[in-house]
Design a protein around this motif. Structure first.
Motif, PDB file in Angstrom:
ATOM      1  N   SER A 462      18.131  82.741  49.896  1.00  0.00           N
ATOM      2  CA  SER A 462      19.128  83.808  49.800  1.00  0.00           C
ATOM      3  C   SER A 462      19.637  84.290  51.154  1.00  0.00           C
ATOM      4  CB  SER A 462      18.532  85.001  49.032  1.00  0.00           C
ATOM      5  OG  SER A 462      18.269  84.652  47.696  1.00  0.00           O
ATOM      6  N   GLN A 463      19.222  83.660  52.233  1.00  0.00           N
ATOM      7  CA  GLN A 463      19.662  84.093  53.557  1.00  0.00           C
ATOM      8  C   GLN A 463      20.578  83.049  54.185  1.00  0.00           C
ATOM      9  OE1 GLN A 463      16.885  86.231  56.152  1.00  0.00           O
ATOM     10  NE2 GLN A 463      17.371  84.767  57.805  1.00  0.00           N
ATOM     11  N   ALA A 464      21.699  83.528  54.757  1.00  0.00           N
ATOM     12  CA  ALA A 464      22.654  82.651  55.431  1.00  0.00           C
ATOM     13  C   ALA A 464      22.209  82.415  56.878  1.00  0.00           C
ATOM     14  CB  ALA A 464      24.045  83.282  55.411  1.00  0.00           C
ATOM     15  N   GLU A 465      22.851  81.449  57.528  1.00  0.00           N
ATOM     16  CA  GLU A 465      22.517  81.154  58.924  1.00  0.00           C
ATOM     17  C   GLU A 465      22.748  82.362  59.819  1.00  0.00           C
ATOM     18  OE1 GLU A 465      24.428  77.710  60.398  1.00  0.00           O
ATOM     19  OE2 GLU A 465      23.602  76.357  58.870  1.00  0.00           O
ATOM     20  N   SER A 466      23.689  83.228  59.416  1.00  0.00           N
ATOM     21  CA  SER A 466      23.987  84.424  60.211  1.00  0.00           C
ATOM     22  C   SER A 466      22.868  85.445  60.163  1.00  0.00           C
ATOM     23  CB  SER A 466      25.267  85.078  59.687  1.00  0.00           C
ATOM     24  OG  SER A 466      25.067  85.565  58.363  1.00  0.00           O
ATOM     25  N   GLY A 467      21.978  85.288  59.166  1.00  0.00           N
ATOM     26  CA  GLY A 467      20.922  86.280  58.963  1.00  0.00           C
ATOM     27  C   GLY A 467      21.238  87.230  57.830  1.00  0.00           C
ATOM     28  N   HIS A 468      22.475  87.169  57.317  1.00  0.00           N
ATOM     29  CA  HIS A 468      22.821  87.994  56.157  1.00  0.00           C
ATOM     30  C   HIS A 468      22.001  87.536  54.960  1.00  0.00           C
ATOM     31  CE1 HIS A 468      25.020  88.891  52.432  1.00  0.00           C
ATOM     32  NE2 HIS A 468      25.556  89.921  53.067  1.00  0.00           N
ATOM     33  N   GLN A 469      21.412  88.493  54.259  1.00  0.00           N
ATOM     34  CA  GLN A 469      20.544  88.163  53.138  1.00  0.00           C
ATOM     35  C   GLN A 469      21.088  88.801  51.852  1.00  0.00           C
ATOM     36  OE1 GLN A 469      16.172  89.595  52.486  1.00  0.00           O
ATOM     37  NE2 GLN A 469      16.055  87.894  53.949  1.00  0.00           N
ATOM     38  N   ASN A 470      21.275  87.970  50.821  1.00  0.00           N
ATOM     39  CA  ASN A 470      21.630  88.522  49.515  1.00  0.00           C
ATOM     40  C   ASN A 470      20.420  89.244  48.951  1.00  0.00           C
ATOM     41  OD1 ASN A 470      24.300  87.543  49.347  1.00  0.00           O
ATOM     42  ND2 ASN A 470      23.578  85.531  48.710  1.00  0.00           N
ATOM     43  N   PHE A 471      20.610  90.511  48.585  1.00  0.00           N
ATOM     44  CA  PHE A 471      19.451  91.258  48.089  1.00  0.00           C
ATOM     45  C   PHE A 471      19.219  91.040  46.597  1.00  0.00           C
ATOM     46  CE2 PHE A 471      23.050  94.187  47.982  1.00  0.00           C
ATOM     47  CZ  PHE A 471      22.974  94.757  46.712  1.00  0.00           C
ATOM     48  N   ARG A 472      20.096  90.260  45.961  1.00  0.00           N
ATOM     49  CA  ARG A 472      19.874  89.839  44.571  1.00  0.00           C
ATOM     50  C   ARG A 472      19.953  88.308  44.537  1.00  0.00           C
ATOM     51  NH1 ARG A 472      19.966  94.281  41.376  1.00  0.00           N
ATOM     52  NH2 ARG A 472      21.211  96.076  42.052  1.00  0.00           N
ATOM     53  N   SER A 473      18.868  87.667  44.163  1.00  0.00           N
ATOM     54  CA  SER A 473      18.847  86.209  44.121  1.00  0.00           C
ATOM     55  C   SER A 473      19.399  85.716  42.790  1.00  0.00           C
ATOM     56  CB  SER A 473      17.429  85.681  44.330  1.00  0.00           C
ATOM     57  OG  SER A 473      16.561  86.178  43.328  1.00  0.00           O
ATOM     58  N   ALA A 474      19.948  84.510  42.810  1.00  0.00           N
ATOM     59  CA  ALA A 474      20.547  83.918  41.617  1.00  0.00           C
ATOM     60  C   ALA A 474      19.459  83.408  40.675  1.00  0.00           C
ATOM     61  CB  ALA A 474      21.474  82.776  42.013  1.00  0.00           C
ATOM     62  N   LEU A 475      19.848  83.169  39.433  1.00  0.00           N
ATOM     63  CA  LEU A 475      18.969  82.547  38.443  1.00  0.00           C
ATOM     64  C   LEU A 475      19.759  81.482  37.702  1.00  0.00           C
ATOM     65  CD1 LEU A 475      16.070  82.896  37.145  1.00  0.00           C
ATOM     66  CD2 LEU A 475      17.263  84.060  35.289  1.00  0.00           C
TER      67      LEU A 475
END
Length: 548
Positions: A462-475
């Motif tokens: 859930s984290q991009a190379e930029s370090g941005h992290q999605n706080f809700r993961s996909a299912l």
């Protein structure tokens, strides 16, 4: 001024005590004790496995909240019940439940027109008493007309440190009978269920399908309630097994008729205290098992009833993930689809471990006593603690969430969770939300490998190379776009939790595998919310209050 943490804890506990006294009008001993009378009306004790679905034992002994299709179904109370009949005793048959709670007789989703789809009209025990000792619950039943003491002990496997044993789709109910007379008694225990797994109707491309593909399957000392795939609906496939450790005779189908005929004839069979056997399976839509036994004066006997289920597919998908592909891989006749198709939806962990209901049920039988012993060891150790009863009750009650549809565990074993559950349809607020699950402490300490899977999802998926992290993961868990805010509390909390997971596990290789992403996450947080390197968040930041 320095704060004394012990003083703070004592202050909190004193507030809890005051609140408890105000709520119950009595001392703190009222916490974590037995329930009876009107206090039984809203009790539903979850049983099942972590991410495996749930059934509940109510305070009266009824089974409800049946949610085995990977979604909450709080008002699903199928026509299923246990009964006992004493031979030679007039009116000597009872459903093994206490009085029906008044809330069920009127009001949605219940009605006051006789509740024709329920067992409410059948005779039952006069009094019930409930006590929880997670993961066990006990219901005591008493009736002045019957010469029996009855105890129901319900449980499902919960073994800290053993996430697989604690994720099994199964539960057990142990019915213990004590003869209170000075002479021998002949009794018949029975369990009855309509096929609540069947899909009653469905419409595909304008074509209606009614009551197709359901059946009662044979099973040792019991039966399986089965539903096969519907056209283009593999997630309808599911089996639910009910059996005993004791020898039992099985009636695979009841009297067929309209109105209330089937239920009337069923109760007649129960009252006669004569085991019924119908080996015909063709066209069956319901089933019963009967276990006759004798009790000498003062003697006790336990019937061990086992339940297990296997629903290998779902229609659950969450997050910005690609559209479903490969509908052509679904067989038009059977409705079953290729693994490539079904893998685009959530599939439970147990479906990757057990091929079918027979494998699940076999494991339950072969490991029954070991699972029970290990689960009881946790219960006895926990409730032997000298923590205040308020704390024991709060902790044990909240542990039951792990057995609810709030928590899922996908086929590769990774944990995924909602923030909570609606009454039906789905969970509430998807994606193992980082700033909500920041608060959870049970899983990292009881099932640390499961908790580490959440960190692995956060940093490796859930984290991009930029370090941005999605706080809700996909299912199913997979990479998605990064078009929404990062959550400051969730992302910074994740760094703290990585440290906690390392302290608990001592697994430095695991920490090293995430270290580059952890550093990048911290860099992102610093640049985004603390550009002046002051050590405080001073820029607008998304958080658990759902504001910037």
């Amino acid at each position: 001024m320095k704060t004394n943490p012990l003083l703070c804890l004592l202050l909190i506990l004193s507030i809890c005590n005051a609140c408890g006294d105000q709520r119950t009008g009595s001392s703190q001993s009222e916490f974590n004790t037995t329930y009876s009378g009107e206090r039984l009306n809203r009790i539903a004790f979850p049983m099942g496995g972590i991410g495996a679905g749930m059934i509940c034992l109510e305070g009266t002994g009824a089974i409800s909240h049946v949610s085995v299709r990977h979604k909450p179904d709080v008002f699903n109370e199928p026509f299923m019940f246990a009964a006992i009949a004493v031979k030679g005793l007039e009116n000597g048959a009872r459903i093994l439940e206490g009085p029906v709670p008044g809330r069920k007789l009127f009001g949605a989703p219940y009605t006051g027109n006789g509740s024709s789809t329920s067992s409410y009209g059948f005779p039952r025990f006069e009094k019930a008493q409930f006590m929880a000792r997670f993961p066990f619950a006990t219901v005591d039943l008493r009736d002045g007309h019957l010469p029996l003491d009855v105890e129901i002990k319900a449980w499902s496997p919960f073994v800290p440190g053993q996430e697989d044993l604690s994720s099994l789709p199964m539960a057990a109910l142990e019915y213990t009978f004590v003869n209170r007379t000075d002479s021998a008694l002949s009794l018949v225990f029975s369990y009855h269920a309509e096929n609540f797994m069947r899909i009653r109707s469905h419409n595909v491309w304008g074509k209606a399908y009614e009551n197709e593909g359901h059946s009662i399957k044979p099973h040792r000392n019991g039966f399986v309630l089965a539903q096969s795939c519907f056209p283009d609906r593999p997630h309808y496939k599911g089996d639910f097994a009910i059996s005993t450790l004791e020898d039992a005779r099985v009636d695979h189908r009841w009297f067929r008729g309209g109105w209330y005929d089937a239920r009337t004839m069923l109760w007649k069979d129960i009252e006669q205290a004569v085991p019924i056997t119908d080996t015909s399976l063709q066209g069956s839509a319901n089933a019963s098992l009967y276990a006759p036994f004798e009790l000498e004066a003062g003697e006790s006997r336990t019937i061990h009833l086992m339940m297990s289920w296997h629903v290998p597919h779902s229609d659950l998908r969450h997050g910005s993930i690609p559209p479903v592909q490969g509908e052509a891989d679904c067989d038009a006749e059977s409705g079953c689809c290729s693994p490539e198709y079904t893998a685009q939806f959530y599939e439970p962990w147990y479906a990757g471990r057990y091929a079918d209901i027979q494998e699940v049920a076999r494991f339950q039988v072969e490991n029954y006593w070991n699972l029970r012993e290990e689960s009881e060891r946790f219960s006895q150790t926990f409730f032997a603690s000298d923590l205040p009863p308020e704390v024991l009750e709060a902790i044990s009650a909240n542990l039951s969430i792990l057995k609810s549809p709030t928590v899922l565990r996908q086929k590769n074993g990774a944990l995924w969770a909602y923030e909570g559950c609606f009454d039906s349809g789905s969970g509430c607020c998807t994606g193992s939300c980082t700033h909500v699950w920041n608060y959870a402490q049970a899983i990292p300490h009881l099932f640390p490998r499961l908790e580490r899977s959440l960190r692995e999802t956060e940093y490796q998926v859930s984290q991009a190379e930029s370090g941005h992290q999605n706080f809700r993961s996909a299912l199913p868990i997979q990479s998605t776009d990064h078009n929404f805010h990062a959550a400051a509390d969730g992302q910074l909390g994740g760094i703290m939790k990585v440290y906690r997971e390392w302290r608990i596990s001592g697994d430095t290789d695991w920490l090293r595998s995430l270290w580059p992403q952890i550093k990048q996450s911290f860099v992102y947080c610093s640049r985004k919310w603390d550009p002046g390197s002051k050590g405080v968040l001073e820029e607008p930041h998304h958080n658990t209050y759902d504001i910037e």
